[in-house]
Design a protein around this motif. Structure first.
Motif, short mmCIF file in Angstrom:
data_model
loop_
_atom_site.label_atom_id
_atom_site.label_comp_id
_atom_site.label_asym_id
_atom_site.label_seq_id
_atom_site.Cartn_x
_atom_site.Cartn_y
_atom_site.Cartn_z
N TYR A 132 5.14 16.74 -0.08
CA TYR A 132 4.55 15.32 0.38
C TYR A 132 5.62 14.45 -0.01
N GLU A 133 5.49 13.22 0.66
CA GLU A 133 6.41 12.06 0.52
C GLU A 133 5.45 10.89 -0.07
N VAL A 134 5.74 10.00 -0.86
CA VAL A 134 4.85 8.75 -1.14
C VAL A 134 5.73 7.53 -0.75
N VAL A 135 5.22 6.89 0.44
CA VAL A 135 5.97 5.83 0.81
C VAL A 135 5.04 4.54 0.66
N LYS A 172 0.90 -1.13 0.01
CA LYS A 172 0.08 0.00 0.02
C LYS A 172 0.84 1.36 0.21
N LYS A 173 0.49 2.32 -0.73
CA LYS A 173 1.15 3.59 -0.73
C LYS A 173 0.33 4.35 -0.17
N VAL A 174 1.01 5.21 0.74
CA VAL A 174 0.26 6.55 1.56
C VAL A 174 1.21 7.69 1.32
N MET A 175 0.51 8.90 1.27
CA MET A 175 1.15 10.06 1.10
C MET A 175 1.46 10.70 2.52
#
Length: 294
Positions: A276-279, A123-126
Motif C-alpha cells: 500500500y501507499e499512504v497519501v 486527510k490520509k488515505v491508503m
C-alpha cells in the motif's frame, strides 16, 4: 481534503446483543491525527482502534485491552467509515456497542445529528498497490488495486431463503446509506437457542435481527431487501476494514467472508509496506473522493 471529526457530541441508549442490558453510547469529537478511540466509562479504559487490539472475531469484531473488551463494534464502525470520519471518541458504559435494529441505520442518523466538522490537517488515505488475499478452503477475502472503492461480496448458504447471493457496492456515502445501511444482521433459530443456553444473545430478538428457521424467515415484516443477507455482509466488511486506520482506495472482494478473515486480511495488508501507499489528499486528486463523501 481535510481530516474530519463530528461537530458536537451525541448519544443514544440501546440494548446490548449478548447481555440484553441497556448500553449508553456517546460519540465525542477528537482533534486531528487522533484516530478512532473507544472508551469504557464503567472501567475507565481507552482502547484505540488498531488491529493489534482485536481479541476475538468468532461472532463479532471484539477489541480489548487490560482484560476489558468492547464487542460488536463493526456496525457502528461501518457507518463511521462510510461517513469518512477520521477522528472520534466512542464511549460505552458496558462491554458491547448497542445493537439497535441490527443494521447501521441508527448510527447513520446519529452521525447526521452530530454533523461533520473539517479539521486543519490533510486527510490520509491508503492506496492499495498489490493484491492481498486470505483464503481458507473455498472462502476468501482480498484487496486489489483500483482507482476507486468497491465492495464485491458473494455468500452461499444451504438455506432455501438465502442460497447464493452476490452484490457489488460502488462506494459513495450516499450509496452506502441507500443500499447497505438498513441491511440487518441475521441468524438461525437453532444458533440463537444454543447461544442463549451459553448466556449469550440474550438481547437478540426479531426487533434487531433477521431470524430464520429451517425453511423460512420468522420476522413478520419480512426482508428490507430481497438480498438483505449479502448486503449486511458488506456492511460488516466495511466496519471490519476500518481497523486499517484510515479510508482506503481499492477493490474488496469476498466469497463467504467473515469477521475472522477480514481481520486476517488487515493484518496481512499492514505486514508489508509494499502492499500500500499512504497519501495525503491535497490538490486535484481530492475531487473524486470529496464527491464520494459529500
Amino acid at each position: 481534503m481535510y481530516q474530519t471529526t463530528i461537530k458536537k457530541s451525541v448519544e443514544l441508549v440501546g440494548i446490548g446483543l449478548h447481555k440484553g442490558s441497556p448500553v449508553r453510547l456517546k460519540l465525542e469529537p477528537l482533534e486531528s491525527n487522533s484516530g478512532i478511540v473507544f472508551y469504557r466509562s464503567d472501567v475507565d479504559v481507552s482502547i484505540p482502534l488498531i488491529p493489534e487490539n482485536v481479541v476475538d472475531t468468532k461472532m463479532a469484531t471484539v477489541i480489548g485491552k487490560d482484560n476489558h473488551v468492547i464487542s460488536t463494534i463493526e456496525h457502528l464502525l461501518s457507518a463511521v467509515y462510510a461517513y469518512g470520519i477520521d477522528n472520534l471518541r466512542v464511549i460505552v458504559d458496558a462491554d458491547e456497542v448497542p445493537v439497535m435494529d441490527g443494521s447501521s441505520a441508527s448510527f447513520c442518523m446519529l452521525l447526521d445529528e452530530a454533523g461533520i466538522k473539517e479539521l486543519d490537517v490533510p486527510k490520509k488515505v491508503m492506496m492499495i498497490k498489490k493484491e492481498v488475499k486470505i483464503k481458507e478452503g473455498e472462502k476468501y477475502v482480498k484487496l486489489s488495486p483500483s482507482p476507486d472503492l468497491n465492495y464485491d461480496f458473494t455468500i452461499k448458504f444451504p438455506h432455501p431463503v438465502i442460497q447464493k447471493q452476490a452484490y457489488v457496492l460502488k462506494f459513495t456515502k450516499e450509496s452506502y446509506k441507500n443500499e447497505i445501511s438498513r441491511a440487518r444482521t441475521f441468524g438461525f433459530l437453532h444458533e440463537v437457542q444454543y447461544l442463549r443456553s451459553k448466556g449469550l444473545a440474550l438481547g437478540g430478538s426479531l426487533e434487531n435481527a433477521v431470524v430464520l428457521d429451517e425453511k423460512k424467515i420468522l420476522n413478520p415484516e419480512g426482508l428490507r431487501f430481497s438480498d438483505e443477507f449479502v448486503r449486511h455482509k458488506i456492511l460488516d466488511a466495511i466496519g471490519d476494514m476500518s481497523l486499517i486506520g484510515m479510508n482506503f482506495i481499492g477493490n474488496y472482494e469476498a466469497l463467504a467472508g467473515s469477521h475472522d478473515l477480514n481481520h486476517k486480511l488487515t493484518l496481512e495488508l499492514l505486514k508489508d509496506a509494499d502492499n500500500y501507499e499512504v497519501v495525503e489528499l491535497v490538490g486535484e486528486k481530492t475531487r473524486e473522493l470529496e464527491k464520494a463523501y459529500a
